[in-house]
Design a protein around this motif. Structure first.
Motif, PDB file in Angstrom:
ATOM      1  N   TRP A 257       0.873  -1.174   0.000  1.00  0.00           N
ATOM      2  CA  TRP A 257       0.000   0.000   0.000  1.00  0.00           C
ATOM      3  C   TRP A 257       0.913   1.227   0.000  1.00  0.00           C
ATOM      4  O   TRP A 257       1.202   1.795   1.045  1.00  0.00           O
ATOM      5  CB  TRP A 257      -0.893   0.002   1.229  1.00  0.00           C
ATOM      6  CG  TRP A 257      -1.964  -1.058   1.206  1.00  0.00           C
ATOM      7  CD1 TRP A 257      -1.955  -2.237   0.513  1.00  0.00           C
ATOM      8  CD2 TRP A 257      -3.199  -1.037   1.931  1.00  0.00           C
ATOM      9  NE1 TRP A 257      -3.089  -2.951   0.759  1.00  0.00           N
ATOM     10  CE2 TRP A 257      -3.887  -2.246   1.623  1.00  0.00           C
ATOM     11  CE3 TRP A 257      -3.793  -0.140   2.807  1.00  0.00           C
ATOM     12  CZ2 TRP A 257      -5.124  -2.552   2.160  1.00  0.00           C
ATOM     13  CZ3 TRP A 257      -5.020  -0.438   3.358  1.00  0.00           C
ATOM     14  CH2 TRP A 257      -5.684  -1.626   3.020  1.00  0.00           C
ATOM     15  N   LYS A 258       1.358   1.609  -1.165  1.00  0.00           N
ATOM     16  CA  LYS A 258       2.430   2.593  -1.296  1.00  0.00           C
ATOM     17  C   LYS A 258       2.075   3.942  -0.680  1.00  0.00           C
ATOM     18  O   LYS A 258       2.844   4.511   0.088  1.00  0.00           O
ATOM     19  CB  LYS A 258       2.792   2.758  -2.767  1.00  0.00           C
ATOM     20  CG  LYS A 258       3.943   3.730  -3.008  1.00  0.00           C
ATOM     21  CD  LYS A 258       4.240   3.872  -4.475  1.00  0.00           C
ATOM     22  CE  LYS A 258       5.351   4.880  -4.692  1.00  0.00           C
ATOM     23  NZ  LYS A 258       5.026   6.207  -4.148  1.00  0.00           N
ATOM     24  N   LYS A 259       0.901   4.491  -1.026  1.00  0.00           N
ATOM     25  CA  LYS A 259       0.550   5.822  -0.542  1.00  0.00           C
ATOM     26  C   LYS A 259       0.403   5.848   0.973  1.00  0.00           C
ATOM     27  O   LYS A 259       0.875   6.775   1.637  1.00  0.00           O
ATOM     28  CB  LYS A 259      -0.743   6.295  -1.216  1.00  0.00           C
ATOM     29  CG  LYS A 259      -0.588   6.572  -2.709  1.00  0.00           C
ATOM     30  CD  LYS A 259      -1.871   7.124  -3.308  1.00  0.00           C
ATOM     31  CE  LYS A 259      -1.692   7.429  -4.799  1.00  0.00           C
ATOM     32  NZ  LYS A 259      -2.942   7.955  -5.413  1.00  0.00           N
ATOM     33  N   THR A 260      -0.261   4.835   1.519  1.00  0.00           N
ATOM     34  CA  THR A 260      -0.409   4.763   2.971  1.00  0.00           C
ATOM     35  C   THR A 260       0.941   4.620   3.638  1.00  0.00           C
ATOM     36  O   THR A 260       1.219   5.249   4.670  1.00  0.00           O
ATOM     37  CB  THR A 260      -1.313   3.575   3.350  1.00  0.00           C
ATOM     38  OG1 THR A 260      -2.552   3.668   2.646  1.00  0.00           O
ATOM     39  CG2 THR A 260      -1.582   3.560   4.843  1.00  0.00           C
ATOM     40  N   CYS A 261       1.800   3.795   3.047  1.00  0.00           N
ATOM     41  CA  CYS A 261       3.151   3.584   3.588  1.00  0.00           C
ATOM     42  C   CYS A 261       3.942   4.890   3.583  1.00  0.00           C
ATOM     43  O   CYS A 261       4.584   5.236   4.582  1.00  0.00           O
ATOM     44  CB  CYS A 261       3.863   2.513   2.776  1.00  0.00           C
ATOM     45  SG  CYS A 261       5.592   2.258   3.243  1.00  0.00           S
ATOM     46  N   ASP A 262       3.881   5.631   2.477  1.00  0.00           N
ATOM     47  CA  ASP A 262       4.622   6.889   2.379  1.00  0.00           C
ATOM     48  C   ASP A 262       4.117   7.918   3.389  1.00  0.00           C
ATOM     49  O   ASP A 262       4.913   8.636   4.014  1.00  0.00           O
ATOM     50  CB  ASP A 262       4.510   7.454   0.963  1.00  0.00           C
ATOM     51  CG  ASP A 262       5.293   6.623  -0.051  1.00  0.00           C
ATOM     52  OD1 ASP A 262       6.076   5.752   0.381  1.00  0.00           O
ATOM     53  OD2 ASP A 262       5.107   6.831  -1.270  1.00  0.00           O
ATOM     54  N   CYS A 263       2.804   7.986   3.564  1.00  0.00           N
ATOM     55  CA  CYS A 263       2.234   8.939   4.525  1.00  0.00           C
ATOM     56  C   CYS A 263       2.665   8.601   5.951  1.00  0.00           C
ATOM     57  O   CYS A 263       3.081   9.487   6.713  1.00  0.00           O
ATOM     58  CB  CYS A 263       0.714   8.958   4.425  1.00  0.00           C
ATOM     59  SG  CYS A 263       0.078   9.681   2.897  1.00  0.00           S
ATOM     60  N   THR A 335       9.159   8.586  -4.477  1.00  0.00           N
ATOM     61  CA  THR A 335       9.008   7.197  -4.028  1.00  0.00           C
ATOM     62  C   THR A 335       9.974   6.955  -2.889  1.00  0.00           C
ATOM     63  O   THR A 335      11.070   7.517  -2.862  1.00  0.00           O
ATOM     64  CB  THR A 335       9.290   6.197  -5.164  1.00  0.00           C
ATOM     65  OG1 THR A 335       9.112   4.869  -4.684  1.00  0.00           O
ATOM     66  CG2 THR A 335      10.705   6.342  -5.689  1.00  0.00           C
TER      67      THR A 335
END
Length: 398
Positions: A257-263, A335
């Protein structure tokens, strides 16, 4: 000999400020002080936590990973080879070029195949994604529990809001049951991490982790024996605050879950940098170095506890540099770079290149730009059968 050593170790000059002896720290029916023997309870409690973790990971975390779509990558297995396995186990896991050539001659295999065997064997030893997920789930469960336990224990304590209260009446500060159990919980957890260190996911900062665990255990144990419990509780809460965001960041990373991980990573970075580089130095380091001197003169315990706290702070700086670098990559490239503490799995791209080279040698390679009418699109293109033909995969003019 043992009696003399024990007498020397527990000299009040080491543990207590000038003018205070162990006679002044005797307990009564209403007043209880920390006793070094209490720390022995942390060892069986640590073993209990190891058992709880084992059950939690297999009964909860592992099924959860499957439901959330965490899949382990299929890894090609290394073919059984006793000689290579012996070298891998007894000598080293990444042989140099000369050693690869020597092993290839002994096994009567091409050097490429020996190199491929070691690459696959190393990958086989690396932890699976589901193992990382389970470990992160366990740590997140503990850190979130410990953090809110610490807040519940400390919210009505005066030293949480006025840091000078850490030294009011020191060292004759009675031990409250809630503080004892909170301390025991944290110390048992770090002992459990030491017990499971050989089996946990190994990262590039493995040595730093050992130093961190050792410094933390020494700090908790010494602060308990010397009754630095008030300052010790502040250290524990500050550390747990950022760890509560680190582990879910890993979990969502494993789930892709890229966006959640980045946030979450950005939130973790902010909390970590503020808590470890701002709050910790002011609330803890400045407190123990400066405020404590308003109550007593320096002694061995004062220097020792400050040395442990500075060791922790140096580790904070080390990890902060890694985090800042990752944030820099995230902001510039959009990223998040893979966790630099983790070892990257080696791919089999070399094997694919080897296959392509073998096909080229045998004239099997096909040109994607050859059309169905055997024309090569180029400057003044001509039919291929009038201009050239393939010989061993190369174009040869007639």
């Amino acid at each position: 000999m043992a009696y003399s050593l024990n007498e020397w170790l527990w000299r009040h000059e080491f543990w207590l400020p000038p003018g205070i002896t162990w006679e002044d720290m005797k307990e009564s029916e209403d007043i209880h002080y920390p006793q070094p023997r209490d720390l022995l309870l942390s060892l069986p409690f640590a073993l209990i936590l190891v058992v709880i973790r084992y059950v939690f990971e297999r009964a909860i975390a592992l099924p959860l990973s499957a439901k959330l779509g965490v899949r382990d990558k299929l890894r090609p297995k290394a073919q059984p080879n006793h000689m290579l396995e012996t070298f891998y186990t007894m000598n080293c896991k990444s042989p140099k070029e000369g050693e690869l050539i020597s092993l290839a001659k002994q096994c009567d295999l091409p050097v490429r195949k020996v190199e491929r065997w070691f690459r696959r064997r190393r990958n086989a030893d690396r932890p699976s994604l589901s193992k990382k997920f389970c470990e992160a789930c366990w740590r997140f469960t503990f850190y979130i529990t410990a953090f809110f336990t610490g807040l519940a224990v400390l919210y009505d304590k005066p030293w949480l809001w006025d840091h000078r209260e850490c030294w009011t009446g020191y060292p004759q500060q009675p031990l409250q049951p809630s503080l004892f159990w909170y301390y025991l919980l944290e110390l048992s957890f770090y002992w459990s991490l030491v017990f499971t260190l050989p089996f946990d996911v190994k990262r590039k900062d493995f040595k730093e982790q050992i130093v961190h665990h050792a410094a933390t255990i020494f700090l908790i144990s010494f602060s308990y024996c010397a009754n630095y419990i008030r300052i010790g509780t502040l250290v524990l809460v500050i550390h747990d605050a950022s760890d509560c965001f680190l582990e879910p960041t890993k979990i969502f990373n494993y789930m892709k879950w890229k966006k959640t991980c980045d946030c979450l990573f950005m939130i973790f970075s902010a909390v970590f940098l503020i808590s470890r580089l701002v709050v910790f130095p002011y609330t803890v380091l400045y407190n123990t170095y400066y405020y404590s001197m308003e109550i007593f003169q320096p002694f061995f315990g004062y220097y020792f506890v400050n040395a442990l706290l500075i060791t922790l702070q140096l580790l904070h700086v080390f990890w902060s540099c890694l985090i800042i670098h990752m944030v820099y990559k995230l902001v510039l490239q959009g990223t998040m770079e893979k966790d630099m503490r983790s070892e990257t799995e080696e791919s089999d791209m070399d094997e694919e290149r080897e296959t392509i080279m073998e096909k080229e040698k045998n004239g099997i390679t096909r040109f994607s730009n050859v059309t169905s009418t055997n024309y090569i699109q180029g400057n003044g293109s001509e039919p291929l059968n009038n201009r050239a033909h393939l010989t061993n995969g190369h174009i040869k003019e007639r």
